[in-house]
Design an enzyme around this catalytic site. Structure first.
Site, PDB file in Angstrom:
ATOM      1  N   GLY A   1       0.780  -1.229   0.000  1.00 22.51           N
ATOM      2  CA  GLY A   1       0.000   0.000   0.000  1.00 22.51           C
ATOM      3  C   GLY A   1       0.815   1.284   0.000  1.00 22.51           C
ATOM      4  N   SER A   2       2.098   1.213  -0.415  1.00 23.09           N
ATOM      5  CA  SER A   2       2.877   2.452  -0.392  1.00 23.09           C
ATOM      6  C   SER A   2       2.411   3.431  -1.473  1.00 23.09           C
ATOM      7  CB  SER A   2       4.374   2.166  -0.504  1.00 23.09           C
ATOM      8  OG  SER A   2       4.693   1.660  -1.768  1.00 23.09           O
ATOM      9  N   ASN A   3       1.972   2.909  -2.609  1.00 21.32           N
ATOM     10  CA  ASN A   3       1.435   3.818  -3.642  1.00 21.32           C
ATOM     11  C   ASN A   3       0.102   4.412  -3.199  1.00 21.32           C
ATOM     12  OD1 ASN A   3       3.080   4.065  -6.205  1.00 21.32           O
ATOM     13  ND2 ASN A   3       3.180   1.867  -5.858  1.00 21.32           N
TER      14      ASN A   3
ATOM     15  N   LEU B   1      -3.587  -6.895  -7.870  1.00 20.79           N
ATOM     16  CA  LEU B   1      -3.091  -8.069  -8.582  1.00 20.79           C
ATOM     17  C   LEU B   1      -4.159  -8.859  -9.342  1.00 20.79           C
ATOM     18  CD1 LEU B   1      -0.480  -9.420  -5.998  1.00 20.79           C
ATOM     19  CD2 LEU B   1      -0.023  -8.385  -8.226  1.00 20.79           C
TER      20      LEU B   1
ATOM     21  N   ASN C   1      -3.310   2.377 -14.016  1.00 13.08           N
ATOM     22  CA  ASN C   1      -2.507   1.432 -13.237  1.00 13.08           C
ATOM     23  C   ASN C   1      -1.061   1.917 -13.234  1.00 13.08           C
ATOM     24  OD1 ASN C   1      -1.817  -1.051 -11.898  1.00 13.08           O
ATOM     25  ND2 ASN C   1      -1.066  -1.844 -13.862  1.00 13.08           N
TER      26      ASN C   1
ATOM     27  N   HIS D   1       2.911   0.461 -13.042  1.00 13.90           N
ATOM     28  CA  HIS D   1       3.674  -0.768 -13.254  1.00 13.90           C
ATOM     29  C   HIS D   1       5.161  -0.437 -13.111  1.00 13.90           C
ATOM     30  CE1 HIS D   1       4.236  -4.843 -14.744  1.00 13.90           C
ATOM     31  NE2 HIS D   1       5.255  -4.372 -15.442  1.00 13.90           N
TER      32      HIS D   1
ATOM     33  N   SER E   1       5.853   3.074 -15.021  1.00 13.73           N
ATOM     34  CA  SER E   1       4.913   3.604 -16.013  1.00 13.73           C
ATOM     35  C   SER E   1       3.511   3.658 -15.421  1.00 13.73           C
ATOM     36  CB  SER E   1       4.841   2.675 -17.243  1.00 13.73           C
ATOM     37  OG  SER E   1       6.119   2.394 -17.747  1.00 13.73           O
TER      38      SER E   1
ATOM     39  N   ASP F   1      -1.431  -4.801 -18.708  1.00 11.61           N
ATOM     40  CA  ASP F   1      -0.338  -3.810 -18.847  1.00 11.61           C
ATOM     41  C   ASP F   1      -0.185  -3.295 -20.279  1.00 11.61           C
ATOM     42  OD1 ASP F   1       0.318  -4.206 -16.125  1.00 11.61           O
ATOM     43  OD2 ASP F   1       1.654  -5.857 -16.604  1.00 11.61           O
TER      44      ASP F   1
ATOM     45  N   GLU G   1       7.896   5.838  -8.301  1.00 10.26           N
ATOM     46  CA  GLU G   1       6.451   5.566  -8.418  1.00 10.26           C
ATOM     47  C   GLU G   1       5.653   6.532  -7.548  1.00 10.26           C
ATOM     48  OE1 GLU G   1       5.071   1.473  -8.152  1.00 10.26           O
ATOM     49  OE2 GLU G   1       7.086   0.754  -8.570  1.00 10.26           O
TER      50      GLU G   1
HETATM   51  C1  GRF Z   1       4.439  -1.361  -7.102  1.00 13.16           C
HETATM   52  O1  GRF Z   1       5.748  -1.607  -7.513  1.00 13.16           O
HETATM   53  C2  GRF Z   1       3.538  -1.201  -8.296  1.00 13.16           C
HETATM   54  O2  GRF Z   1       4.165  -0.642  -9.411  1.00 13.16           O
HETATM   55  C3  GRF Z   1       3.152  -2.610  -8.618  1.00 13.16           C
HETATM   56  O3  GRF Z   1       3.026  -3.244  -7.372  1.00 13.16           O
HETATM   57  C4  GRF Z   1       3.826  -2.577  -6.394  1.00 13.16           C
HETATM   58  C5  GRF Z   1       2.903  -2.204  -5.288  1.00 13.16           C
HETATM   59  O4  GRF Z   1       3.555  -1.647  -4.204  1.00 13.16           O
HETATM   60  N1  GRF Z   1       1.980  -2.659  -9.476  1.00 13.16           N
HETATM   61  P1  GRF Z   1       2.686  -0.958  -3.052  1.00 13.16           P
HETATM   62  O5  GRF Z   1       1.657  -1.974  -2.582  1.00 13.16           O
HETATM   63  O6  GRF Z   1       2.043   0.256  -3.605  1.00 13.16           O
HETATM   64  O7  GRF Z   1       3.677  -0.651  -1.969  1.00 13.16           O
END
Ligand code: GRF
Length: 198
Positions: free
Chosen positions: A12-14, A88, A105, A107, A139, A148, A177
Site C-alpha cells: 500500500g505504499s502507492n 493483482l 494502473n 507498473h 509507467s 499492462d 512511483e
Molecule cells: C508497485 O511496484 C507497483 O508498481 C506494482 O506493485 C507494487 C505495489 O507496491 N503494481 P505498493 O503496494 O504500492 O507498496
C-alpha cells in the site's frame, strides 16, 4: 470533486502516496472516496488510518465474479476515477471497457517492456537484471483488457547499477512511483474535470 477509488493488493505504499498528495492539496479536484482490496494486506492499514471506506472483495469468486462485484461497488459509490495501486487481480473486459479512460494502473517497468501476465513484483526487476538493461523505471498506463497493455500516460526512468539485486532495483523504482502516480493522477483529474465542467 471527482471521487477516486484506489484498488490495492499489497503493502500500500502507492496508496499512501496518493492519500498524502490528496491531503496536501496536490490532487486538486480529486477526493479519495473508496479503497478496495482483494486480500488482507498492508494497504488496509493506510486506508483505515485515513478514515476512508474500505471494502474487501473475494478474489476467489467464480468466473467474472470479482469484476462484477467491483463494477457494482464503483457505480454504487458514484466513483469517477479508479487507480490500481499494486492491484493483482485481473479484471474482465466488461469493466475495463466501461471505465476506459478513467481507470489507470502503475507498473514498475518501462512499459511496453516487462509487462503482461506473471510480470509483477520482483519478477519484473529480475527480468530487467537478467536482460542486462542499464535502465528501468515505472509507467502509469490506462487500463484495458490486455494486462499492462493500455496507453502509457506517464513514465519515469531510473538507472540500473552494477551489483543491483531485484530488491535494490525495486526500491529505487518505488521512490519514483510515489512521485509519478500522484502527478499523473492530478493531470488526469484536470482533464476529466475539464471534460465535465468546461
Ligand atoms: C508497485 O511496484 C507497483 O508498481 C506494482 O506493485 C507494487 C505495489 O507496491 N503494481 P505498493 O503496494 O504500492 O507498496
Amino acid at each position: 470533486m471527482l471521487r477516486l477509488a484506489i484498488l490495492a493488493s499489497g503493502g500500500g505504499s502507492n496508496l499512501q502516496s496518493i492519500l498524502n498528495a490528496a491531503d496536501s492539496g496536490f490532487l486538486k479536484g480529486i477526493e479519495p472516496a473508496l479503497v478496495v482490496v482483494d486480500r488482507l494486506c498492508g494497504a488496509l492499514e493506510g486506508a483505515a488510518a485515513a478514515g476512508i471506506e474500505t471494502v474487501l472483495l473475494d478474489r476467489y469468486l467464480p468466473g467474472n465474479g470479482l469484476s462484477t462485484e467491483l463494477g457494482r461497488l464503483l457505480t454504487g459509490r458514484n466513483i469517477d476515477i479508479v487507480a490500481l495501486a499494486g492491484w493483482l487481480s485481473i479484471l474482465d473486459c466488461e469493466i475495463t471497457e466501461q471505465w476506459a479512460g478513467r481507470m489507470i494502473n502503475i507498473h514498475p517497468s518501462l512499459l511496453p517492456l516487462y509487462g503482461g501476465p506473471g510480470m509483477y513484483g520482483r519478477h519484473v526487476h529480475k527480468a530487467v537484471l537478467d536482460a542486462g538493461d542499464n535502465e528501468s523505471g515505472c509507467s502509469v498506463h490506462l487500463v484495458t483488457s490486455g494486462v499492462d497493455e493500455g496507453e502509457v500516460i506517464g513514465q519515469t526512468r531510473v538507472p540500473v547499477f552494477k551489483g543491483d539485486t531485484p530488491k535494490s532495483l525495486a526500491e529505487r523504482v518505488l521512490i519514483e512511483e510515489h512521485k509519478l502516480y500522484p502527478r499523473v493522477l492530478a493531470e488526469l483529474g484536470e482533464t476529466l474535470n475539464c471534460k465535465y465542467l468546461c
